[in-house]
Motif scaffolding. Structure first.
Motif, PDB file in Angstrom:
ATOM      1  N   HIS A  14     109.384  18.946   5.105  1.00  0.00           N
ATOM      2  CA  HIS A  14     110.548  19.832   4.946  1.00  0.00           C
ATOM      3  C   HIS A  14     110.132  21.282   5.197  1.00  0.00           C
ATOM      4  CE1 HIS A  14     113.809  22.096   3.130  1.00  0.00           C
ATOM      5  NE2 HIS A  14     112.949  22.595   2.257  1.00  0.00           N
ATOM      6  N   ALA A  34     111.239  17.146   8.449  1.00  0.00           N
ATOM      7  CA  ALA A  34     111.456  16.077   7.474  1.00  0.00           C
ATOM      8  C   ALA A  34     112.416  15.030   8.022  1.00  0.00           C
ATOM      9  CB  ALA A  34     112.006  16.650   6.174  1.00  0.00           C
ATOM     10  N   LEU A  62     115.242  11.785   7.612  1.00  0.00           N
ATOM     11  CA  LEU A  62     116.376  11.489   6.744  1.00  0.00           C
ATOM     12  C   LEU A  62     115.891  10.632   5.575  1.00  0.00           C
ATOM     13  CD1 LEU A  62     119.228  10.718   9.290  1.00  0.00           C
ATOM     14  CD2 LEU A  62     118.826  12.823   7.990  1.00  0.00           C
ATOM     15  N   ALA A  71     112.286   7.103   3.287  1.00  0.00           N
ATOM     16  CA  ALA A  71     112.546   7.930   4.463  1.00  0.00           C
ATOM     17  C   ALA A  71     112.771   7.068   5.703  1.00  0.00           C
ATOM     18  CB  ALA A  71     111.366   8.867   4.697  1.00  0.00           C
ATOM     19  N   TYR A  80     118.816  15.982   3.471  1.00  0.00           N
ATOM     20  CA  TYR A  80     118.383  14.967   4.422  1.00  0.00           C
ATOM     21  C   TYR A  80     119.009  13.599   4.152  1.00  0.00           C
ATOM     22  CZ  TYR A  80     115.022  18.578   5.456  1.00  0.00           C
ATOM     23  OH  TYR A  80     114.442  19.778   5.805  1.00  0.00           O
ATOM     24  N   SER A  81     120.095  13.559   3.384  1.00  0.00           N
ATOM     25  CA  SER A  81     120.722  12.300   3.037  1.00  0.00           C
ATOM     26  C   SER A  81     121.174  11.550   4.282  1.00  0.00           C
ATOM     27  CB  SER A  81     121.916  12.542   2.117  1.00  0.00           C
ATOM     28  OG  SER A  81     122.580  11.327   1.862  1.00  0.00           O
TER      29      SER A  81
END
Length: 123
Positions: A91, A96, A98, A45, A120-121
């Motif tokens: 999330h 959340a 990325l 993350a 969240y890419s």
């Protein structure tokens, strides 16, 4: 401890997440995991101030330095191998961070659906 195969959520080779700060259950810079990794530190993350505040609020302070453990504290923009359940909780709460899918271990999918991770890419 034996590492699981280093495979990402897309089925390819697991890319490193971060060496500065050094992350991962094995502190090898990757979100590698094994059966002993009870927290499933598998989601690579990208930290945000909002997520770090949330994590501190729910009891996991990732931003305060802990020099006795060689931990300098995380800041906005740092990458970190996050527990899959904490990511899913963030999330659900709407904060959340990325995610680097190529550096997120496939075992994260045991907890977080691929569709959620893809939302969240960072790519």
């Amino acid at each position: 401890m034996r590492k699981d195969p280093s495979v990402n959520v897309n089925g390819g080779p697991l890319r490193p997440c971060s060496t500065k700060p050094l992350t991962g259950f094995f502190r090898d810079g990757s979100c590698n995991t094994c059966d002993q990794d009870r927290g499933s530190h598998t989601v690579c993350a990208v930290m945000t101030a909002e997520f770090l505040a949330f994590s501190k609020y729910v009891g996991n302070d990732l931003s305060t330095p802990r020099p006795e453990f060689g931990f300098t504290g995380l800041k906005d923009g740092d990458k970190w191998c996050l527990c899959a359940s904490r990511f899913l909780q963030a999330h659900d709460e709407g904060c959340a961070p990325l995610v680097d899918l190529e550096a997120t271990h496939q075992r994260a999918l045991e907890i977080v659906p691929i569709e959620v991770l893809e939302l969240y890419s960072a790519a």
